[in-house]
Design a protein around this motif. Structure first.
Motif, PDB file in Angstrom:
ATOM      1  N   GLU A 126     -13.490  -9.664   8.194  1.00 30.77           N
ATOM      2  CA  GLU A 126     -14.719  -8.982   8.539  1.00 30.77           C
ATOM      3  C   GLU A 126     -16.141  -9.658   8.453  1.00 30.77           C
ATOM      4  OE1 GLU A 126     -12.550  -7.882   6.205  1.00 30.77           O
ATOM      5  OE2 GLU A 126     -11.474  -6.131   7.132  1.00 30.77           O
ATOM      6  N   ASP A 127     -16.232 -10.548   7.453  1.00 29.74           N
ATOM      7  CA  ASP A 127     -17.492 -11.423   7.284  1.00 29.74           C
ATOM      8  C   ASP A 127     -17.454 -12.464   8.501  1.00 29.74           C
ATOM      9  OD1 ASP A 127     -18.371  -9.744   5.125  1.00 29.74           O
ATOM     10  OD2 ASP A 127     -17.609 -11.233   3.482  1.00 29.74           O
ATOM     11  N   ALA A 128     -16.319 -12.972   8.554  1.00 27.68           N
ATOM     12  CA  ALA A 128     -16.116 -13.863   9.840  1.00 27.68           C
ATOM     13  C   ALA A 128     -16.570 -13.341  10.996  1.00 27.68           C
ATOM     14  CB  ALA A 128     -14.931 -14.627   9.673  1.00 27.68           C
ATOM     15  N   THR A 129     -16.046 -12.203  11.155  1.00 21.18           N
ATOM     16  CA  THR A 129     -16.307 -11.670  12.579  1.00 21.18           C
ATOM     17  C   THR A 129     -17.630 -11.088  12.707  1.00 21.18           C
ATOM     18  OG1 THR A 129     -13.911 -10.439  12.646  1.00 21.18           O
ATOM     19  CG2 THR A 129     -15.699  -9.430  13.765  1.00 21.18           C
ATOM     20  N   GLU A 130     -18.243 -10.494  11.532  1.00 26.13           N
ATOM     21  CA  GLU A 130     -19.847 -10.402  11.756  1.00 26.13           C
ATOM     22  C   GLU A 130     -20.530 -11.605  11.836  1.00 26.13           C
ATOM     23  OE1 GLU A 130     -23.092  -8.827   8.331  1.00 26.13           O
ATOM     24  OE2 GLU A 130     -21.164  -7.930   8.452  1.00 26.13           O
ATOM     25  N   ALA A 131     -20.211 -12.749  11.493  1.00 31.14           N
ATOM     26  CA  ALA A 131     -20.975 -14.053  11.714  1.00 31.14           C
ATOM     27  C   ALA A 131     -20.867 -14.694  13.038  1.00 31.14           C
ATOM     28  CB  ALA A 131     -20.390 -15.087  10.760  1.00 31.14           C
ATOM     29  N   ALA A 132     -19.567 -14.496  13.658  1.00 28.61           N
ATOM     30  CA  ALA A 132     -19.230 -14.675  15.163  1.00 28.61           C
ATOM     31  C   ALA A 132     -19.979 -13.960  16.142  1.00 28.61           C
ATOM     32  CB  ALA A 132     -17.761 -14.622  15.347  1.00 28.61           C
TER      33      ALA A 132
ATOM     34  N   GLY B 267     -24.053  -9.083  21.553  1.00 23.73           N
ATOM     35  CA  GLY B 267     -24.028  -8.638  20.280  1.00 23.73           C
ATOM     36  C   GLY B 267     -22.564  -7.905  20.159  1.00 23.73           C
ATOM     37  N   LYS B 268     -21.740  -8.369  20.574  1.00 22.90           N
ATOM     38  CA  LYS B 268     -20.131  -7.772  20.233  1.00 22.90           C
ATOM     39  C   LYS B 268     -19.061  -8.761  20.763  1.00 22.90           C
ATOM     40  CE  LYS B 268     -18.910  -5.303  24.840  1.00 22.90           C
ATOM     41  NZ  LYS B 268     -17.489  -5.073  24.661  1.00 22.90           N
ATOM     42  N   LEU B 269     -17.941  -8.524  20.330  1.00 20.61           N
ATOM     43  CA  LEU B 269     -17.013  -9.313  20.603  1.00 20.61           C
ATOM     44  C   LEU B 269     -16.353  -8.952  21.800  1.00 20.61           C
ATOM     45  CD1 LEU B 269     -15.338 -10.532  17.201  1.00 20.61           C
ATOM     46  CD2 LEU B 269     -16.854 -11.783  18.732  1.00 20.61           C
ATOM     47  N   GLY B 270     -15.628  -9.554  22.868  1.00 14.90           N
ATOM     48  CA  GLY B 270     -14.987  -9.074  24.046  1.00 14.90           C
ATOM     49  C   GLY B 270     -13.710  -8.415  23.551  1.00 14.90           C
TER      50      GLY B 270
ATOM     51  N   LYS C 231     -23.034 -12.680  15.646  1.00 13.10           N
ATOM     52  CA  LYS C 231     -24.347 -12.974  15.508  1.00 13.10           C
ATOM     53  C   LYS C 231     -24.602 -13.845  16.622  1.00 13.10           C
ATOM     54  CE  LYS C 231     -25.483 -11.780  10.688  1.00 13.10           C
ATOM     55  NZ  LYS C 231     -25.649 -12.267   9.441  1.00 13.10           N
ATOM     56  N   ASP C 232     -23.595 -14.913  17.124  1.00 14.35           N
ATOM     57  CA  ASP C 232     -23.690 -16.081  18.109  1.00 14.35           C
ATOM     58  C   ASP C 232     -23.729 -15.469  19.395  1.00 14.35           C
ATOM     59  OD1 ASP C 232     -24.459 -17.894  15.988  1.00 14.35           O
ATOM     60  OD2 ASP C 232     -22.249 -18.453  15.881  1.00 14.35           O
ATOM     61  N   VAL C 233     -23.145 -14.254  19.488  1.00 14.59           N
ATOM     62  CA  VAL C 233     -23.119 -13.677  20.760  1.00 14.59           C
ATOM     63  C   VAL C 233     -24.129 -12.983  21.513  1.00 14.59           C
ATOM     64  CG1 VAL C 233     -21.311 -12.135  22.172  1.00 14.59           C
ATOM     65  CG2 VAL C 233     -20.539 -13.304  20.374  1.00 14.59           C
TER      66      VAL C 233
ATOM     67  N   ILE D 101     -22.162 -16.106  25.702  1.00 21.10           N
ATOM     68  CA  ILE D 101     -22.240 -17.322  24.867  1.00 21.10           C
ATOM     69  C   ILE D 101     -21.474 -18.481  25.814  1.00 21.10           C
ATOM     70  CG2 ILE D 101     -19.759 -16.876  23.492  1.00 21.10           C
ATOM     71  CD1 ILE D 101     -21.044 -18.122  21.310  1.00 21.10           C
ATOM     72  N   SER D 102     -21.925 -19.476  25.713  1.00 23.59           N
ATOM     73  CA  SER D 102     -21.478 -20.796  26.424  1.00 23.59           C
ATOM     74  C   SER D 102     -21.566 -21.987  25.716  1.00 23.59           C
ATOM     75  CB  SER D 102     -22.477 -21.156  27.548  1.00 23.59           C
ATOM     76  OG  SER D 102     -22.618 -19.854  28.615  1.00 23.59           O
ATOM     77  N   PRO D 103     -20.269 -22.181  24.937  1.00 25.35           N
ATOM     78  CA  PRO D 103     -19.953 -23.266  24.161  1.00 25.35           C
ATOM     79  C   PRO D 103     -20.772 -24.537  24.653  1.00 25.35           C
ATOM     80  CG  PRO D 103     -18.087 -22.252  24.262  1.00 25.35           C
ATOM     81  CD  PRO D 103     -18.863 -21.604  25.260  1.00 25.35           C
ATOM     82  N   GLY D 104     -21.524 -25.269  23.921  1.00 27.49           N
ATOM     83  CA  GLY D 104     -22.220 -26.435  24.426  1.00 27.49           C
ATOM     84  C   GLY D 104     -23.837 -26.215  25.003  1.00 27.49           C
ATOM     85  N   LEU D 105     -23.858 -24.966  25.297  1.00 31.89           N
ATOM     86  CA  LEU D 105     -25.183 -24.495  25.954  1.00 31.89           C
ATOM     87  C   LEU D 105     -25.947 -23.736  25.303  1.00 31.89           C
ATOM     88  CD1 LEU D 105     -24.027 -23.929  29.634  1.00 31.89           C
ATOM     89  CD2 LEU D 105     -24.990 -25.963  28.907  1.00 31.89           C
TER      90      LEU D 105
END
Length: 61
Positions: free
Chosen positions: A10-16, A23-26, A18-20, A56-60
């Motif tokens: 749950e904590d790892a998902t919440e942290a992930a 604001g939600k995972l696909g 925050k970078d999107v 989110i675009s890795p590297g950008l």
């Protein structure tokens, strides 16, 4: 994987999330929507990559 890092899933998902930017995972449904669109209205679309990433675009970012 989260447990190996010493955190809960749950904590790892919440942290992930925050970078999107959206604001939600696909989900599988998000990908299916793109596949359905390509199979119907956009039959002439070829040679492109359509990221289903929530912005989110890795590297950008």
């Amino acid at each position: 994987m989260a447990e190996e890092a010493g955190t809960s899933v749950e904590d790892a998902t919440e942290a992930a999330v925050k970078d999107v930017p959206l604001g939600k995972l696909g989900s599988a449904d998000d990908v299916a929507d793109v596949v359905g669109w390509l199979a119907s209205a956009a039959a002439l679309v070829t040679g492109v990559v359509i990221p289903v990433s929530g912005g989110i675009s890795p590297g950008l970012n």
